[in-house]
Motif scaffolding. Structure first.
Motif, PDB file in Angstrom:
ATOM      1  N   VAL A  89       1.009  -1.064  -0.002  1.00 23.77           N
ATOM      2  CA  VAL A  89      -0.097  -0.066  -0.243  1.00 23.77           C
ATOM      3  C   VAL A  89       0.866   1.189  -0.120  1.00 23.77           C
ATOM      4  N   TRP A  90       2.292   0.994   0.559  1.00 24.57           N
ATOM      5  CA  TRP A  90       2.954   2.403   1.110  1.00 24.57           C
ATOM      6  C   TRP A  90       3.791   2.175  -0.549  1.00 24.57           C
ATOM      7  N   TYR A  91       4.470   1.616  -1.754  1.00 24.82           N
ATOM      8  CA  TYR A  91       4.738   1.493  -1.761  1.00 24.82           C
ATOM      9  C   TYR A  91       4.976   2.332  -3.396  1.00 24.82           C
ATOM     10  N   ARG A  92       6.372   3.425  -4.220  1.00 27.24           N
ATOM     11  CA  ARG A  92       6.152   4.109  -5.101  1.00 27.24           C
ATOM     12  C   ARG A  92       7.277   3.329  -6.192  1.00 27.24           C
ATOM     13  N   PRO A  93       7.190   3.788  -7.363  1.00 28.85           N
ATOM     14  CA  PRO A  93       5.724   4.267  -8.272  1.00 28.85           C
ATOM     15  C   PRO A  93       5.432   2.368  -8.515  1.00 28.85           C
ATOM     16  N   GLN A  94       4.082   2.246  -8.566  1.00 28.92           N
ATOM     17  CA  GLN A  94       3.147   1.357  -8.460  1.00 28.92           C
ATOM     18  C   GLN A  94       2.232   1.348  -9.692  1.00 28.92           C
ATOM     19  N   ILE A  95       1.705  -0.098 -10.952  1.00 26.21           N
ATOM     20  CA  ILE A  95       0.677   0.443 -11.259  1.00 26.21           C
ATOM     21  C   ILE A  95      -0.428  -1.024 -10.113  1.00 26.21           C
ATOM     22  N   SER A  96      -1.415  -0.732  -9.703  1.00 27.30           N
ATOM     23  CA  SER A  96      -2.519  -1.138  -9.320  1.00 27.30           C
ATOM     24  C   SER A  96      -3.754  -1.946 -10.244  1.00 27.30           C
ATOM     25  N   THR A  97      -4.446  -3.005  -9.640  1.00 25.83           N
ATOM     26  CA  THR A  97      -5.477  -3.502 -11.062  1.00 25.83           C
ATOM     27  C   THR A  97      -6.002  -3.892  -9.792  1.00 25.83           C
ATOM     28  N   HIS A  98      -7.673  -3.420 -10.047  1.00 23.47           N
ATOM     29  CA  HIS A  98      -9.197  -3.436  -9.133  1.00 23.47           C
ATOM     30  C   HIS A  98     -10.394  -3.515 -10.391  1.00 23.47           C
ATOM     31  N   HIS A  99     -10.517  -5.212 -10.244  1.00 20.46           N
ATOM     32  CA  HIS A  99     -11.413  -5.985 -10.913  1.00 20.46           C
ATOM     33  C   HIS A  99     -12.841  -5.178 -10.697  1.00 20.46           C
ATOM     34  N   ASP A 100     -13.096  -5.303  -8.999  1.00 16.71           N
ATOM     35  CA  ASP A 100     -14.066  -4.984  -8.791  1.00 16.71           C
ATOM     36  C   ASP A 100     -14.637  -4.620  -7.379  1.00 16.71           C
ATOM     37  N   ILE A 101     -15.472  -4.604  -6.927  1.00 21.51           N
ATOM     38  CA  ILE A 101     -16.351  -4.428  -5.306  1.00 21.51           C
ATOM     39  C   ILE A 101     -17.425  -4.968  -5.097  1.00 21.51           C
ATOM     40  N   THR A 102     -17.261  -6.081  -5.420  1.00 17.55           N
ATOM     41  CA  THR A 102     -17.981  -7.641  -5.488  1.00 17.55           C
ATOM     42  C   THR A 102     -18.388  -6.574  -3.605  1.00 17.55           C
ATOM     43  N   TYR A 103     -16.858  -7.281  -2.587  1.00 14.62           N
ATOM     44  CA  TYR A 103     -17.382  -7.338  -1.565  1.00 14.62           C
ATOM     45  C   TYR A 103     -17.897  -6.112  -1.204  1.00 14.62           C
ATOM     46  N   VAL A 104     -18.272  -5.617  -1.498  1.00 17.11           N
ATOM     47  CA  VAL A 104     -19.202  -3.756  -1.166  1.00 17.11           C
ATOM     48  C   VAL A 104     -20.514  -4.249  -1.003  1.00 17.11           C
ATOM     49  N   ARG A 105     -20.774  -4.780  -2.744  1.00 19.13           N
ATOM     50  CA  ARG A 105     -22.366  -4.328  -3.573  1.00 19.13           C
ATOM     51  C   ARG A 105     -22.391  -5.566  -2.445  1.00 19.13           C
ATOM     52  N   HIS A 106     -21.912  -7.387  -2.425  1.00 16.42           N
ATOM     53  CA  HIS A 106     -22.717  -8.115  -2.005  1.00 16.42           C
ATOM     54  C   HIS A 106     -21.482  -8.873  -0.916  1.00 16.42           C
ATOM     55  N   PRO A 107     -21.583  -8.290   0.195  1.00 17.35           N
ATOM     56  CA  PRO A 107     -20.893  -8.421   1.784  1.00 17.35           C
ATOM     57  C   PRO A 107     -21.498  -9.801   2.077  1.00 17.35           C
ATOM     58  N   GLU A 108     -22.267 -10.561   1.602  1.00 15.89           N
ATOM     59  CA  GLU A 108     -22.686 -11.580   2.258  1.00 15.89           C
ATOM     60  C   GLU A 108     -21.657 -13.093   1.222  1.00 15.89           C
ATOM     61  N   SER A 109     -21.282 -12.382   0.815  1.00 19.94           N
ATOM     62  CA  SER A 109     -21.075 -13.558  -0.013  1.00 19.94           C
ATOM     63  C   SER A 109     -19.723 -13.753   0.246  1.00 19.94           C
ATOM     64  N   PHE A 110     -18.645 -12.829   1.272  1.00 16.69           N
ATOM     65  CA  PHE A 110     -17.165 -12.901   1.787  1.00 16.69           C
ATOM     66  C   PHE A 110     -16.977 -12.814   3.262  1.00 16.69           C
ATOM     67  N   GLY A 111     -16.043 -13.273   3.403  1.00 22.08           N
ATOM     68  CA  GLY A 111     -16.003 -13.950   5.438  1.00 22.08           C
ATOM     69  C   GLY A 111     -15.430 -12.169   5.482  1.00 22.08           C
ATOM     70  N   HIS A 128      -2.098   5.795  -3.716  1.00 18.03           N
ATOM     71  CA  HIS A 128      -0.547   5.672  -4.150  1.00 18.03           C
ATOM     72  C   HIS A 128      -0.429   5.422  -5.053  1.00 18.03           C
ATOM     73  N   SER A 129      -1.328   4.414  -6.161  1.00 17.97           N
ATOM     74  CA  SER A 129      -0.921   4.101  -6.846  1.00 17.97           C
ATOM     75  C   SER A 129      -0.442   5.111  -8.263  1.00 17.97           C
ATOM     76  N   ALA A 130       0.271   4.969  -8.798  1.00 17.93           N
ATOM     77  CA  ALA A 130       0.368   5.970 -10.090  1.00 17.93           C
ATOM     78  C   ALA A 130      -0.475   5.346 -11.543  1.00 17.93           C
ATOM     79  N   ARG A 131      -0.594   4.533 -11.757  1.00 13.13           N
ATOM     80  CA  ARG A 131      -1.895   4.177 -12.672  1.00 13.13           C
ATOM     81  C   ARG A 131      -2.371   3.087 -11.754  1.00 13.13           C
ATOM     82  N   LEU A 132      -4.082   2.939 -12.530  1.00 11.45           N
ATOM     83  CA  LEU A 132      -4.639   1.725 -11.926  1.00 11.45           C
ATOM     84  C   LEU A 132      -5.451   1.886 -13.615  1.00 11.45           C
ATOM     85  N   LEU A 133      -5.693   0.237 -13.438  1.00 14.88           N
ATOM     86  CA  LEU A 133      -6.306  -0.920 -14.546  1.00 14.88           C
ATOM     87  C   LEU A 133      -7.485  -1.201 -13.303  1.00 14.88           C
TER      88      LEU A 133
END
Length: 349
Positions: A89-111, A128-133
């Motif tokens: 979370v604190w490293y720079r520079p980095q590129i990070s990928t975020h596929h979805d927010i299922t854990y927010v929209r359907h928390p009942e599916s996750f521990g 802290h990401s230079a680019r987001l995918l």
């Protein structure tokens, strides 16, 4: 040197790990400046060049990702590429990928542990990401809206389909519908099985076959009252899965929430018509190539099953449309876009 966070090689393969593996495979063919960092200990190289994989640090899991990985990359201030949904979370520079927010929209599916960890890691990683995918325009807008960041910060990198999923001669046995997923709450399997029970009396020879098992991150769901013609096949390898796609009358994907949804594209490339939920990213990904249903309406889903089983011209039309749709997605083209993003980060340095 570019450091790929290859912790995914230590994890069970789901859609996210598939994305990471296949994008990495293509990036390694495109670039000679990549090194894959993995934790010490057992891992599956997934057929990637072991000469470019480096075992780093002493920890495993999230501890490795937050401590050992950034310490390794910091020695040369090398950019880090994260292709799953977490990273240092604190490293720079980095590129990070975020596929979805299922854990927010359907928390009942996750521990609780999973949801708590993501609530801590993801917003900081985005900040802290230079680019987001991300994998679809739907996911871009969902993630940007939830975390309060500009959608323009994201580059959409679609999933692709492996060449192992393609049409081939298939011996037809007992007719069946096919579903592929982890049977968790947001995947909507309970309604799918209720729909199958309603569909079954008029189609006494047709089975429903379900491929997949749950990962430890998901809250457990039970289906002890499943219809006697529902067969849970567990995990299968890609060759078995491709054969199942080819032999199915239709592929059923009733999920309430997907950032992209690889299985319907795999099914289409194998020549299997698709029934899909009119929800989340699926209309974007499938266009006019699937028979869409209201995922909350079991009668609508049961009717769609009957239509595809009984209507041969409809099946043929959807098979043809599915082939054309699947051709839009390519791991190589997606990796080329990731490579361009890497070059932008390098140029800024």
């Amino acid at each position: 040197m570019i450091v790929v966070n290859a912790r995914f090689l230590t994890q069970r393969t789901t859609g996210i790990q598939r994305f990471a593996t296949e994008i990495t495979r293509e990036l390694m063919a495109l670039r000679d400046d990549l090194v894959l960092a993995v934790p010490h200990g057992p891992f599956d190289d997934a057929g990637l060049d072991r000469g470019r994989i480096v075992e780093v640090g002493r920890l495993r899991g999230h501890g490795w990702e937050q401590i050992d990985l950034p310490l390794f990359a910091r020695r040369g201030r090398h950019p880090v590429v994260n292709l799953t949904s977490t990273g240092p979370v604190w490293y720079r520079p980095q590129i990070s990928t975020h596929h979805d927010i299922t854990y927010v929209r359907h928390p009942e599916s996750f521990g609780l542990r999973f949801r708590t960890l993501y609530a801590l890691v993801v917003p900081r990683l985005i900040a802290h990401s230079a680019r987001l995918l991300t994998v679809s325009a739907f996911s871009r807008d969902e993630i940007a809206g939830h975390f309060g960041v500009a959608p323009e910060r994201f580059t959409v990198i679609h999933n692709g389909v492996d060449d192992r999923f393609r049409p081939a001669p298939t011996e037809r046995g007992r007719p069946y519908l096919l579903a592929v997923s982890s049977p968790n709450a947001h995947k909507n399997f309970a309604r799918m099985m209720s729909a199958f029970a309603a569909f079954s009396p008029a189609h006494p020879d047709v089975e429903l076959r379900v491929v997949g098992t749950q990962t430890n991150s998901f809250a457990r769901q039970r289906y002890d009252d499943a219809h006697d013609r529902v067969r849970f096949l567990g995990r299968v390898d890609d060759a078995e899965l491709a054969a199942l796609y080819r032999g199915a009358l239709a592929f059923v994907f009733p999920s309430l929430y997907e950032g992209f949804g690889i299985p319907p594209i795999e099914a289409q490339q194998c020549g299997c018509p698709v029934i899909a939920a009119r929800a989340a990213s699926l209309p974007e990904v499938l266009g006019e190539s699937a028979l869409f249903v209201d995922p909350y309406d079991t009668d609508d889903l049961a009717a769609a099953m009957s239509r595809l089983v009984d209507d041969e011209p409809l099946r043929a039309r959807l098979i043809e449309a599915g082939h054309a749709n699947a051709a839009r997605f390519s791991w190589r083209r997606s990796a080329e876009r990731v490579s361009q993003v890497i070059d932008e980060v390098l140029a800024e340095r």
